[in-house]
Design a protein around this motif. Structure first.
Motif, PDB file in Angstrom:
ATOM      1  N   GLU A   1       0.831  -1.219   0.000  1.00 46.11           N
ATOM      2  CA  GLU A   1       0.000   0.000   0.000  1.00 46.11           C
ATOM      3  C   GLU A   1       0.863   1.266   0.000  1.00 46.11           C
ATOM      4  OE1 GLU A   1      -2.860   0.132   3.230  1.00 46.11           O
ATOM      5  OE2 GLU A   1      -2.800  -2.054   3.366  1.00 46.11           O
ATOM      6  N   PHE A   2       2.130   1.126   0.414  1.00 53.44           N
ATOM      7  CA  PHE A   2       2.989   2.298   0.607  1.00 53.44           C
ATOM      8  C   PHE A   2       3.408   2.905  -0.725  1.00 53.44           C
ATOM      9  CE2 PHE A   2       6.992   4.520   1.562  1.00 53.44           C
ATOM     10  CZ  PHE A   2       6.571   5.313   2.621  1.00 53.44           C
ATOM     11  N   ASP A   3       3.356   4.234  -0.785  1.00 57.67           N
ATOM     12  CA  ASP A   3       3.773   4.973  -1.983  1.00 57.67           C
ATOM     13  C   ASP A   3       5.277   5.284  -1.852  1.00 57.67           C
ATOM     14  OD1 ASP A   3       4.165   6.592  -4.130  1.00 57.67           O
ATOM     15  OD2 ASP A   3       2.751   8.164  -3.515  1.00 57.67           O
ATOM     16  N   ALA A   4       6.108   4.511  -2.572  1.00 58.45           N
ATOM     17  CA  ALA A   4       7.575   4.629  -2.467  1.00 58.45           C
ATOM     18  C   ALA A   4       8.101   5.967  -2.985  1.00 58.45           C
ATOM     19  CB  ALA A   4       8.237   3.496  -3.229  1.00 58.45           C
ATOM     20  N   SER A   5       7.292   6.673  -3.782  1.00 55.43           N
ATOM     21  CA  SER A   5       7.751   7.961  -4.328  1.00 55.43           C
ATOM     22  C   SER A   5       7.690   9.088  -3.288  1.00 55.43           C
ATOM     23  CB  SER A   5       6.921   8.346  -5.558  1.00 55.43           C
ATOM     24  OG  SER A   5       5.599   8.673  -5.155  1.00 55.43           O
ATOM     25  N   LEU A   6       7.145   8.796  -2.088  1.00 56.40           N
ATOM     26  CA  LEU A   6       7.029   9.828  -1.049  1.00 56.40           C
ATOM     27  C   LEU A   6       8.381  10.239  -0.466  1.00 56.40           C
ATOM     28  CD1 LEU A   6       3.889   8.659   0.985  1.00 56.40           C
ATOM     29  CD2 LEU A   6       4.050  10.547  -0.641  1.00 56.40           C
ATOM     30  N   ILE A   7       9.356   9.339  -0.565  1.00 51.13           N
ATOM     31  CA  ILE A   7      10.666   9.639   0.035  1.00 51.13           C
ATOM     32  C   ILE A   7      11.788   9.174  -0.891  1.00 51.13           C
ATOM     33  CG2 ILE A   7      10.665   7.488   1.392  1.00 51.13           C
ATOM     34  CD1 ILE A   7      12.118   9.262   3.576  1.00 51.13           C
ATOM     35  N   ALA A   8      12.817  10.006  -0.952  1.00 50.46           N
ATOM     36  CA  ALA A   8      13.998   9.667  -1.761  1.00 50.46           C
ATOM     37  C   ALA A   8      15.231  10.299  -1.122  1.00 50.46           C
ATOM     38  CB  ALA A   8      13.822  10.175  -3.181  1.00 50.46           C
ATOM     39  N   VAL A   9      16.387   9.709  -1.375  1.00 54.09           N
ATOM     40  CA  VAL A   9      17.644  10.294  -0.889  1.00 54.09           C
ATOM     41  C   VAL A   9      18.009  11.426  -1.833  1.00 54.09           C
ATOM     42  CG1 VAL A   9      20.103   9.877  -0.468  1.00 54.09           C
ATOM     43  CG2 VAL A   9      18.434   8.119   0.139  1.00 54.09           C
ATOM     44  N   GLU A  10      18.104  12.623  -1.278  1.00 52.80           N
ATOM     45  CA  GLU A  10      18.431  13.798  -2.099  1.00 52.80           C
ATOM     46  C   GLU A  10      19.939  14.007  -2.185  1.00 52.80           C
ATOM     47  OE1 GLU A  10      17.874  18.503  -1.570  1.00 52.80           O
ATOM     48  OE2 GLU A  10      16.010  17.353  -1.374  1.00 52.80           O
ATOM     49  N   ASP A  11      20.598  13.854  -1.041  1.00 51.46           N
ATOM     50  CA  ASP A  11      22.044  14.083  -1.019  1.00 51.46           C
ATOM     51  C   ASP A  11      22.676  13.358   0.175  1.00 51.46           C
ATOM     52  OD1 ASP A  11      24.482  15.068  -1.798  1.00 51.46           O
ATOM     53  OD2 ASP A  11      24.116  17.136  -1.192  1.00 51.46           O
ATOM     54  N   VAL A  12      23.957  13.109   0.044  1.00 46.47           N
ATOM     55  CA  VAL A  12      24.726  12.505   1.133  1.00 46.47           C
ATOM     56  C   VAL A  12      25.880  13.447   1.432  1.00 46.47           C
ATOM     57  CG1 VAL A  12      26.148  10.530   1.811  1.00 46.47           C
ATOM     58  CG2 VAL A  12      24.102  10.146   0.445  1.00 46.47           C
ATOM     59  N   GLU A  13      25.927  13.960   2.649  1.00 45.63           N
ATOM     60  CA  GLU A  13      26.989  14.905   3.012  1.00 45.63           C
ATOM     61  C   GLU A  13      28.121  14.167   3.712  1.00 45.63           C
ATOM     62  OE1 GLU A  13      25.512  18.293   5.121  1.00 45.63           O
ATOM     63  OE2 GLU A  13      24.463  19.059   3.352  1.00 45.63           O
ATOM     64  N   LEU A  14      29.321  14.338   3.156  1.00 38.96           N
ATOM     65  CA  LEU A  14      30.513  13.688   3.685  1.00 38.96           C
ATOM     66  C   LEU A  14      31.575  14.729   3.975  1.00 38.96           C
ATOM     67  CD1 LEU A  14      30.772  11.050   0.823  1.00 38.96           C
ATOM     68  CD2 LEU A  14      30.072  10.493   3.137  1.00 38.96           C
ATOM     69  N   HIS A  15      32.507  14.379   4.830  1.00 37.88           N
ATOM     70  CA  HIS A  15      33.722  15.180   4.958  1.00 37.88           C
ATOM     71  C   HIS A  15      34.901  14.209   4.942  1.00 37.88           C
ATOM     72  CE1 HIS A  15      33.291  14.191   9.289  1.00 37.88           C
ATOM     73  NE2 HIS A  15      34.612  14.334   9.328  1.00 37.88           N
ATOM     74  N   ILE A  16      36.071  14.737   4.732  1.00 42.29           N
ATOM     75  CA  ILE A  16      37.269  13.907   4.610  1.00 42.29           C
ATOM     76  C   ILE A  16      38.128  14.039   5.868  1.00 42.29           C
ATOM     77  CG2 ILE A  16      39.384  13.503   3.257  1.00 42.29           C
ATOM     78  CD1 ILE A  16      36.819  12.788   1.714  1.00 42.29           C
ATOM     79  N   GLU A  17      38.567  12.888   6.371  1.00 41.06           N
ATOM     80  CA  GLU A  17      39.492  12.862   7.515  1.00 41.06           C
ATOM     81  C   GLU A  17      40.725  12.074   7.109  1.00 41.06           C
ATOM     82  OE1 GLU A  17      38.002  11.256  11.204  1.00 41.06           O
ATOM     83  OE2 GLU A  17      36.553  12.878  11.425  1.00 41.06           O
ATOM     84  N   LYS A  18      41.851  12.420   7.711  1.00 34.82           N
ATOM     85  CA  LYS A  18      43.078  11.663   7.441  1.00 34.82           C
ATOM     86  C   LYS A  18      43.295  10.658   8.565  1.00 34.82           C
ATOM     87  CE  LYS A  18      46.241  13.933   4.340  1.00 34.82           C
ATOM     88  NZ  LYS A  18      47.597  14.448   4.172  1.00 34.82           N
ATOM     89  N   ILE A  19      43.435   9.395   8.177  1.00 34.58           N
ATOM     90  CA  ILE A  19      43.743   8.336   9.130  1.00 34.58           C
ATOM     91  C   ILE A  19      45.044   7.688   8.660  1.00 34.58           C
ATOM     92  CG2 ILE A  19      43.013   6.103  10.073  1.00 34.58           C
ATOM     93  CD1 ILE A  19      40.112   7.065   9.775  1.00 34.58           C
TER      94      ILE A  19
END
Length: 202
Positions: free
Chosen positions: A71-89
């Motif tokens: 019954e769920f409408d899958a178009s109601l939610i979507a991933v718009e962006d993924v915010e990352l930052h860079i670290e040095k290990i």
């Protein structure tokens, strides 16, 4: 053995000694970097596997409500962006997830089932866990690549270059000693001949 170019003279000997000293001094640092990378790879792998298993647990928890999801409408939610930052290990640039931005479409609370709100929250949680898991797998891949390169460098220094430089230094020293002995022997012969010539002349 390492292919090390050298000449049988003091300049070449000094150069080889300098190169050897540099590698011997660098080896403990490279080894500690390798063990740090190994530990970080293990940590990233454990975290990625735990997140993947957590996502599987969450999905399994709601498997009995699978019929409702039709019954769920899958178009109601979507991933718009993924915010990352860079670290040095250990000198390696690694992506770190800050947060996932979702795009939510408005929907009517009256004409849709009451559980849609919980469904959207659940999908957000699952997507976040899945993305976090992928970021950890990427972190693990980058660290493992750097670890392999560092291990190769340790092996190159330890098993090839350091023994190669030692061998080359030994050969040059032996050659120079032989040359010096020959020179002394030649001087002795010349001296003896001169003495004989002086004795013969007298």
């Amino acid at each position: 053995m390492a292919l090390i170019k050298y000449q049988y003279n003091k300049t070449s000997l000094n150069d080889l000694n300098r190169q050897l000293k540099m590698r011997v001094k660098a080896l403990p640092t490279i080894k500690s970097k390798e063990s740090a990378l190994r530990a970080e790879v293990k940590k990233a792998k454990t975290e990625a596997e735990w997140l993947f298993a957590e996502m599987e647990r969450q999905i399994a928890k709601y498997s009995n409500t699978a019929a409702l999801w039709n019954e769920f409408d899958a178009s109601l939610i979507a991933v718009e962006d993924v915010e990352l930052h860079i670290e040095k290990i250990a000198g390696v640039q690694i992506p770190i997830l800050d947060h996932v931005i979702f795009e939510e479409k408005p929907y009517s609370l009256f004409s849709n089932p009451f559980w849609f709100h919980d469904g959207i929250r659940l999908l957000k949680d699952l997507a976040t866990i899945g993305i976090k898991s992928e970021v950890y797998y990427e972190k693990m891949r980058l660290l493992e690549h750097a670890r392999k390169k560092t291990t190769q460098k340790v092996n190159l220094y330890e098993k090839v270059q350091i023994p190669g430089y030692n061998e080359a230094i030994r050969k040059i020293k032996r050659f120079m000693e032989d040359e010096e002995n020959l020179s002394k022997a030649a001087q002795k012969i010349v001296k003896v001949r001169q003495q004989q010539m002086e004795e013969d002349a007298a």
